[in-house]
Write a protein that holds these residues in place. Structure first.
Motif, PDB file in Angstrom:
ATOM      1  N   ILE A  47      -4.902  30.350  -1.030  1.00  0.00           N
ATOM      2  CA  ILE A  47      -4.530  30.748   0.332  1.00  0.00           C
ATOM      3  C   ILE A  47      -5.378  31.942   0.793  1.00  0.00           C
ATOM      4  O   ILE A  47      -5.601  32.140   1.986  1.00  0.00           O
ATOM      5  N   LEU A  48      -5.886  32.720  -0.168  1.00  0.00           N
ATOM      6  CA  LEU A  48      -6.604  33.963   0.147  1.00  0.00           C
ATOM      7  C   LEU A  48      -7.786  33.803   1.105  1.00  0.00           C
ATOM      8  O   LEU A  48      -7.912  34.603   2.041  1.00  0.00           O
ATOM      9  N   PRO A  49      -8.681  32.817   0.924  1.00  0.00           N
ATOM     10  CA  PRO A  49      -9.803  32.712   1.872  1.00  0.00           C
ATOM     11  C   PRO A  49      -9.350  32.522   3.325  1.00  0.00           C
ATOM     12  O   PRO A  49      -9.964  33.074   4.239  1.00  0.00           O
ATOM     13  N   PHE A  50      -8.254  31.786   3.528  1.00  0.00           N
ATOM     14  CA  PHE A  50      -7.746  31.573   4.884  1.00  0.00           C
ATOM     15  C   PHE A  50      -7.082  32.840   5.420  1.00  0.00           C
ATOM     16  O   PHE A  50      -7.206  33.158   6.600  1.00  0.00           O
ATOM     17  N   LEU A  51      -6.410  33.560   4.536  1.00  0.00           N
ATOM     18  CA  LEU A  51      -5.781  34.822   4.920  1.00  0.00           C
ATOM     19  C   LEU A  51      -6.836  35.873   5.282  1.00  0.00           C
ATOM     20  O   LEU A  51      -6.718  36.576   6.289  1.00  0.00           O
ATOM     21  N   PHE A  67     -18.021  31.034   3.937  1.00  0.00           N
ATOM     22  CA  PHE A  67     -17.116  31.929   3.205  1.00  0.00           C
ATOM     23  C   PHE A  67     -15.954  31.184   2.553  1.00  0.00           C
ATOM     24  O   PHE A  67     -15.728  31.294   1.350  1.00  0.00           O
ATOM     25  N   GLN A  68     -15.197  30.432   3.347  1.00  0.00           N
ATOM     26  CA  GLN A  68     -14.007  29.761   2.812  1.00  0.00           C
ATOM     27  C   GLN A  68     -14.370  28.755   1.721  1.00  0.00           C
ATOM     28  O   GLN A  68     -13.740  28.729   0.659  1.00  0.00           O
ATOM     29  N   THR A  69     -15.385  27.949   1.982  1.00  0.00           N
ATOM     30  CA  THR A  69     -15.777  26.919   1.011  1.00  0.00           C
ATOM     31  C   THR A  69     -16.200  27.539  -0.311  1.00  0.00           C
ATOM     32  O   THR A  69     -15.740  27.122  -1.389  1.00  0.00           O
ATOM     33  N   ILE A  70     -17.064  28.554  -0.258  1.00  0.00           N
ATOM     34  CA  ILE A  70     -17.542  29.184  -1.494  1.00  0.00           C
ATOM     35  C   ILE A  70     -16.398  29.881  -2.225  1.00  0.00           C
ATOM     36  O   ILE A  70     -16.276  29.789  -3.447  1.00  0.00           O
ATOM     37  N   MET A  71     -15.530  30.558  -1.484  1.00  0.00           N
ATOM     38  CA  MET A  71     -14.406  31.250  -2.124  1.00  0.00           C
ATOM     39  C   MET A  71     -13.441  30.257  -2.783  1.00  0.00           C
ATOM     40  O   MET A  71     -12.943  30.507  -3.883  1.00  0.00           O
TER      41      MET A  71
END
Length: 197
Positions: A47-51, A67-71
């Motif tokens: 959930i962190l990348p979306f947060l 960012f989101q994909t790599i995280m």
């Protein structure tokens, strides 16, 4: 411009959550309670990348489009493959590989975060301005890496988490690989930025 939740990152997150739910069910059925705890932690971490994206939008900060994909992939590699599937034990280089990715990507994140925040004065040369940004990004990456090592130490000291597997050697090699990856990424970004100007 707002950071967007991409369909790709949402799809990856859903796929990883399904894998983790199935892993949790199997772990419960076989009474592997440590794996149950690790899968729950991994599910929460996804959930962190979306947060972080949401917070960045509120604060008008720009993140890399990837960012989101790599995280998400990083969390899956670290939590699922590293901890649950024990890649950290089977592949001696797995931990170093992940620290290198982190060190490199943290430089890129920092460069995006300071866009529009730090302004170039007319009397400052383009080369000096680029160098300053990259010194900041490099320092940002090293600082995050150091904070992570402190987190591992605290987890081991207070909760007996066994995150620092090799003691001082593990911590030192993690920091060295992060610093090296951050330095190489900074040098590459420096020369690419000079070519654009």
């Amino acid at each position: 411009m707002k950071n967007q939740n991409s369909k790709l990152s949402i799809g990856i997150a859903v796929l990883f959550e399904i894998i983790l739910i199935l892993t949790a069910i199997v772990s419960i059925a076989t009474s592997q309670w440590k794996n149950v705890a690790l899968t729950l932690l991994a599910m929460a971490c996804l959930i962190l990348p979306f947060l972080i994206t949401r917070i960045a939008n509120i604060k008008n900060l720009v993140l890399p489009s990837s960012f989101q994909t790599i995280m998400l992939i990083f969390i899956f590699l670290a939590q699922y493959l590293g901890e649950i599937k024990k890649f950290y034990l089977y592949l001696w280089w797995w931990d170093l590989f992940l620290h290198a990715i982190f060190g490199s990507f943290a430089v890129i994140i920092a460069l995006y975060l300071i866009k529009g925040t730090i302004r170039k004065e007319p009397e400052t040369s383009e080369q000096r301005f680029i160098l300053f940004n990259l010194v900041f990004a490099f320092s940002f990456s090293v600082s995050l890496g150091t904070l992570w090592e402190m987190f591992e130490f605290i987890g081991d000291y207070f909760f007996k988490a066994n995150m620092v597997k090799g003691g001082l050697e593990d911590t030192s090699s993690d920091l060295l690989i992060k610093i090296l990856a951050a330095f190489i990424t900074s040098v590459i970004c420096y020369y690419r930025s000079l070519k654009k100007h």
